[in-house]
Motif scaffolding. Structure first.
Motif, PDB file in Angstrom:
ATOM      1  N   ASN A  18       0.864  -1.187   0.000  1.00 55.96           N
ATOM      2  CA  ASN A  18       0.000   0.000   0.000  1.00 55.96           C
ATOM      3  C   ASN A  18       0.897   1.232   0.000  1.00 55.96           C
ATOM      4  O   ASN A  18       1.509   1.551   1.012  1.00 55.96           O
ATOM      5  N   LYS A  20       0.023   4.273  -0.168  1.00 56.42           N
ATOM      6  CA  LYS A  20      -0.627   5.441   0.461  1.00 56.42           C
ATOM      7  C   LYS A  20      -0.468   6.663  -0.469  1.00 56.42           C
ATOM      8  O   LYS A  20      -0.456   6.481  -1.674  1.00 56.42           O
ATOM      9  N   HIS A 110      -9.554   1.016   5.050  1.00 53.21           N
ATOM     10  CA  HIS A 110      -8.244   1.191   5.691  1.00 53.21           C
ATOM     11  C   HIS A 110      -8.400   2.110   6.911  1.00 53.21           C
ATOM     12  O   HIS A 110      -9.216   3.040   6.891  1.00 53.21           O
ATOM     13  N   GLU A 112      -6.751   4.509   7.915  1.00 51.92           N
ATOM     14  CA  GLU A 112      -6.580   5.939   7.624  1.00 51.92           C
ATOM     15  C   GLU A 112      -7.837   6.524   6.983  1.00 51.92           C
ATOM     16  O   GLU A 112      -8.140   7.710   7.159  1.00 51.92           O
ATOM     17  N   GLU A 182      -4.988  -5.030  10.599  1.00 49.47           N
ATOM     18  CA  GLU A 182      -3.976  -3.984  10.791  1.00 49.47           C
ATOM     19  C   GLU A 182      -4.252  -3.259  12.103  1.00 49.47           C
ATOM     20  O   GLU A 182      -5.060  -2.318  12.135  1.00 49.47           O
ATOM     21  N   ALA A 186       0.074  -0.244  15.332  1.00 47.40           N
ATOM     22  CA  ALA A 186       1.288  -0.789  14.684  1.00 47.40           C
ATOM     23  C   ALA A 186       1.541  -0.166  13.314  1.00 47.40           C
ATOM     24  O   ALA A 186       2.536  -0.474  12.674  1.00 47.40           O
ATOM     25  N   ILE A 187       0.638   0.730  12.867  1.00 50.82           N
ATOM     26  CA  ILE A 187       0.770   1.284  11.510  1.00 50.82           C
ATOM     27  C   ILE A 187       1.700   2.487  11.511  1.00 50.82           C
ATOM     28  O   ILE A 187       1.432   3.487  12.181  1.00 50.82           O
ATOM     29  N   GLY A 188       2.795   2.364  10.782  1.00 49.96           N
ATOM     30  CA  GLY A 188       3.721   3.487  10.604  1.00 49.96           C
ATOM     31  C   GLY A 188       4.449   3.875  11.870  1.00 49.96           C
ATOM     32  O   GLY A 188       5.044   4.948  11.945  1.00 49.96           O
ATOM     33  N   GLY A 227       1.125  -3.651   9.455  1.00 51.81           N
ATOM     34  CA  GLY A 227       1.566  -2.776  10.548  1.00 51.81           C
ATOM     35  C   GLY A 227       3.050  -2.956  10.770  1.00 51.81           C
ATOM     36  O   GLY A 227       3.469  -3.927  11.398  1.00 51.81           O
ATOM     37  N   SER A 228       3.856  -2.026  10.182  1.00 50.65           N
ATOM     38  CA  SER A 228       5.318  -2.030  10.350  1.00 50.65           C
ATOM     39  C   SER A 228       5.976  -3.339   9.914  1.00 50.65           C
ATOM     40  O   SER A 228       6.954  -3.784  10.515  1.00 50.65           O
ATOM     41  N   VAL A 229       5.433  -3.957   8.848  1.00 49.69           N
ATOM     42  CA  VAL A 229       6.077  -5.160   8.301  1.00 49.69           C
ATOM     43  C   VAL A 229       7.342  -4.752   7.546  1.00 49.69           C
ATOM     44  O   VAL A 229       7.338  -3.799   6.761  1.00 49.69           O
ATOM     45  N   LEU A 247       0.148  -6.915   4.461  1.00 53.17           N
ATOM     46  CA  LEU A 247      -0.177  -5.643   3.816  1.00 53.17           C
ATOM     47  C   LEU A 247       0.877  -4.654   4.315  1.00 53.17           C
ATOM     48  O   LEU A 247       0.927  -4.331   5.501  1.00 53.17           O
ATOM     49  N   VAL A 248       1.718  -4.222   3.398  1.00 53.51           N
ATOM     50  CA  VAL A 248       2.930  -3.469   3.747  1.00 53.51           C
ATOM     51  C   VAL A 248       2.755  -2.010   3.347  1.00 53.51           C
ATOM     52  O   VAL A 248       2.378  -1.727   2.207  1.00 53.51           O
ATOM     53  N   GLY A 249       3.041  -1.082   4.247  1.00 52.45           N
ATOM     54  CA  GLY A 249       2.963   0.341   3.921  1.00 52.45           C
ATOM     55  C   GLY A 249       4.335   0.863   3.520  1.00 52.45           C
ATOM     56  O   GLY A 249       4.822   0.608   2.422  1.00 52.45           O
ATOM     57  N   GLY A 250       4.980   1.581   4.446  1.00 54.12           N
ATOM     58  CA  GLY A 250       6.252   2.268   4.175  1.00 54.12           C
ATOM     59  C   GLY A 250       7.284   1.413   3.444  1.00 54.12           C
ATOM     60  O   GLY A 250       7.934   1.891   2.503  1.00 54.12           O
TER      61      GLY A 250
HETATM   62  O1  LIG Z   1      -1.169   0.758   6.823  1.00 52.15           O
HETATM   63  C1  LIG Z   1      -0.387  -0.097   6.462  1.00 52.15           C
HETATM   64  C2  LIG Z   1      -0.611  -0.834   5.213  1.00 52.15           C
HETATM   65  O2  LIG Z   1      -1.911  -0.626   4.736  1.00 52.15           O
HETATM   66  C3  LIG Z   1       0.843  -0.398   7.226  1.00 52.15           C
HETATM   67  O3  LIG Z   1       1.716   0.653   7.092  1.00 52.15           O
HETATM   68  P1  LIG Z   1       3.242   0.512   7.597  1.00 52.15           P
HETATM   69  O4  LIG Z   1       3.767  -0.772   7.013  1.00 52.15           O
HETATM   70  O5  LIG Z   1       3.929   1.731   7.075  1.00 52.15           O
HETATM   71  O6  LIG Z   1       3.170   0.433   9.091  1.00 52.15           O
END
Ligand SMILES: O=C(CO)COP(=O)(O)O
Length: 271
Positions: A18, A20, A110, A112, A182, A186-188, A227-229, A247-250
């Motif tokens: 993701n 974002k 999501h 957010e 998620e 733990a997100i970001g 969440g912070s994977v 599901l990976v963000g950053g």
């Molecule tokens: O919100 C997320 C993926 O949708 C997780 O984000 P992070 O991996 O940056 O914590």
């Protein structure tokens, strides 16, 4: 690790990125090219572990052109969709448009979207229905905030989000759908749920789907953790037998890191 059956996974693992609100359409093309080269060099088997990316809306046409032109085995989707098909909904994007752009998936609910745009369970349910109507596989995002976790109500809370999102959705659609757990805390944040926490929640989600539907549906649905994977923690998280991917963000914005996450099996062998 996810149960293997005769050497193959019961459910195909999915690693989803993701992005974002990051990367314009030109940057998107560069990242997709680099990711594809990196995974190609590593001889990644996309049938064994599926890879999907979720760029901003404005990047999707460029990503489609690249994926189709170069016949990349990469799937992609959008980060949100409108519950409506068309009409006077300024700024919104119909699932019909996303399907036309070759999207396979769409993220729904999501955290957010829930926190910044005030999306509630009822809207998430409508968006899930809209995704299915247009032939998109919804990735339904659920998860508790820090206070709920600290109060020990995280399972009950997350199960109620799941139940609400699936209201009125047929078993055959749920079997094909993806649920992403998620935890908001733990997100970001760099804070990651322990492998036991991810497994505990995914087991509870699968049990609830069995209660709401049947054993076959529960066995088919894929459950992701988000969440912070990172490459450094993905292998231990995916060891949980009910955790089918991430599901990976950053970390999905860096092709080397994301490719290493996709190749989590490699870490399992070398751990
Ligand atoms: O919100 C997320 C993926 O949708 C997780 O984000 P992070 O991996 O940056 O914590």
């Amino acid at each position: 690790m996810t149960t293997k059956n005769n050497g193959a996974y019961v459910r195909t693992p999915l690693i989803a990125g993701n992005w974002k609100m990051n990367l314009d359409h030109q940057q998107a093309v560069t990242l997709v090219q680099k990711l594809s080269w990196t995974l190609n060099d590593a001889r990644h088997d996309f049938d064994e572990v599926e890879v999907a990316i979720f760029p901003p809306f404005t990047d999707l046409r460029s990503v489609q052109t690249l994926v189709m032109g170069d016949k990349l085995p990469l799937r992609y989707g959008a980060q949100d969709l409108s519950p409506e098909d068309s009409g006077a909904y300024t700024g919104d994007i119909s699932g019909a448009f996303l399907a036309k752009l070759g999207c396979s998936y769409v993220l729904v609910g999501h955290s957010e979207r829930r926190s910044i745009h005030g999306e509630d369970d009822a809207l998430v349910q409508r968006k899930t229905q809209a995704a299915l109507k247009h032939g998109l596989t919804p990735i339904i995002c659920i998860g508790e905030g820090l206070e709920t976790r600290q109060a020990g109500d995280h399972i009950e809370f997350t199960l109620s989000q799941l139940t609400a999102a699936l209201h009125g959705i047929e078993a055959k659609d749920v079997a094909e759908a993806v649920i992403a757990y998620e935890p908001v805390w733990a997100i970001g944040t760099g804070e990651v749920a322990g492998p036991e926490d991810a497994q505990e929640m995914c087991a509870a989600l699968r049990a609830r789907i069995k209660e709401l539907y049947d054993a076959e549906t529960a066995k088919s649905v894929r459950l992701l953790y988000g969440g912070s994977v990172k490459a450094a923690n993905v292998a231990s998280i995916l060891r949980g037998r009910d955790v089918d991917g991430a599901l990976v963000g950053g970390a999905s914005l860096d092709e080397a890191e994301f490719a290493n996450i996709v190749r989590f099996e490699h870490h399992l062998l070398t751990d």
